[in-house]
Design a protein around this motif. Structure first.
Motif, short mmCIF file in Angstrom:
data_model
loop_
_atom_site.label_atom_id
_atom_site.label_comp_id
_atom_site.label_asym_id
_atom_site.label_seq_id
_atom_site.Cartn_x
_atom_site.Cartn_y
_atom_site.Cartn_z
N PHE A 135 0.52 -1.24 -0.44
CA PHE A 135 0.12 -0.09 -0.08
C PHE A 135 0.73 1.19 0.09
N LEU A 136 0.27 2.41 -0.84
CA LEU A 136 1.13 3.53 -0.72
C LEU A 136 0.59 4.65 -0.12
N TYR A 137 0.92 4.94 0.66
CA TYR A 137 0.88 6.52 1.64
C TYR A 137 1.55 7.43 0.94
N ARG A 138 0.98 8.25 -0.31
CA ARG A 138 1.64 9.50 -0.09
C ARG A 138 1.16 10.99 0.33
N PHE A 139 2.13 11.79 0.87
CA PHE A 139 2.01 12.55 1.41
C PHE A 139 2.91 14.23 0.81
N THR A 172 3.87 21.20 1.62
CA THR A 172 4.85 22.62 0.81
C THR A 172 5.30 22.49 -0.97
N GLY A 173 5.11 21.54 -1.67
CA GLY A 173 5.07 21.34 -2.78
C GLY A 173 5.92 20.04 -2.62
N VAL A 174 6.55 19.28 -1.97
CA VAL A 174 7.22 18.53 -1.11
C VAL A 174 6.62 16.72 -1.46
N MET A 175 6.99 16.05 -2.15
CA MET A 175 5.97 14.80 -2.67
C MET A 175 6.50 13.52 -1.35
N SER A 176 6.64 13.11 -0.80
CA SER A 176 7.23 11.67 0.32
C SER A 176 6.42 10.88 -0.22
N ASP A 177 6.31 9.37 -0.51
CA ASP A 177 6.11 8.50 -1.16
C ASP A 177 6.18 7.03 0.63
N VAL A 178 5.69 6.48 0.81
CA VAL A 178 5.56 6.05 2.12
C VAL A 178 4.79 4.72 1.87
N ARG A 179 5.60 3.12 1.34
CA ARG A 179 5.24 2.05 1.36
C ARG A 179 4.76 0.80 2.31
N VAL A 180 3.77 0.78 2.73
CA VAL A 180 3.92 -0.31 3.69
C VAL A 180 3.35 -1.66 3.25
N THR A 181 3.39 -2.88 3.90
CA THR A 181 3.02 -4.41 3.59
C THR A 181 1.90 -4.93 3.41
N GLU A 182 1.14 -4.19 5.07
CA GLU A 182 -0.03 -4.93 5.69
C GLU A 182 -1.31 -3.41 5.35
N HIS A 183 -2.70 -3.50 5.18
CA HIS A 183 -3.38 -3.29 5.11
C HIS A 183 -3.78 -2.67 6.67
N LEU A 184 -3.35 -0.94 6.44
CA LEU A 184 -3.44 -0.26 8.02
C LEU A 184 -4.67 0.19 8.36
N ALA A 185 -5.70 -0.18 9.86
CA ALA A 185 -6.92 -0.34 9.63
C ALA A 185 -7.19 0.66 10.69
N ARG A 186 -6.00 1.77 11.13
CA ARG A 186 -6.02 2.39 11.63
C ARG A 186 -4.53 3.72 11.79
N ILE A 187 -5.03 5.03 10.92
CA ILE A 187 -3.91 6.16 11.53
C ILE A 187 -4.47 7.02 12.19
N GLY A 188 -3.34 7.02 12.99
CA GLY A 188 -3.01 7.48 14.20
C GLY A 188 -2.79 9.28 13.84
N ILE A 189 -3.11 10.80 14.30
CA ILE A 189 -2.92 11.48 14.20
C ILE A 189 -2.24 12.50 14.70
#
Length: 97
Positions: A15-19, A22-39
């Motif tokens: 799964f790819l999470y793209r953040f 300020t015009g900068v893109m950061s990609d984070v790949r994880v191998t498991e589906h995240l049921a809950r994301i904390g902020i």
């Protein structure tokens, strides 16, 4: 006004999470589906963290000097359900970072 945008893309093996901040893109790949994301917003400390709420692993963090009110906004690209929980206790990993 500063914006942070998060996109989620499912793939067959990860799964790819793209953040975008300020015009900068950061990609984070994880191998498991995240049921809950904390902020976690530390307004005075100038930190914003997104983390796997079940494992306590940081997905993405930014430092920013907040000077105005912070207004979170959430939307779904397709029909579905989004549950927001507020007032949760600070995760252990965040207490020591």
């Amino acid at each position: 006004m500063t914006r942070l945008i998060v996109f989620w893309f499912p793939f067959s093996c990860s799964f790819l999470y793209r953040f975008l901040h300020t015009g900068v893109m950061s990609d984070v790949r994880v191998t498991e589906h995240l049921a809950r994301i904390g902020i976690l917003l530390d307004y005075n400390g100038g930190r914003l963290l997104f983390f796997n709420a079940e494992r306590g692993l940081v997905l993405f963090a930014i430092r920013h000097k907040f000077t105005d009110a912070v207004h979170p906004a959430f939307s779904l690209e397709k029909a579905g359900a989004l549950t927001l929980r507020t007032g949760m206790e600070l995760p252990e990993f965040a207490k020591h970072s």
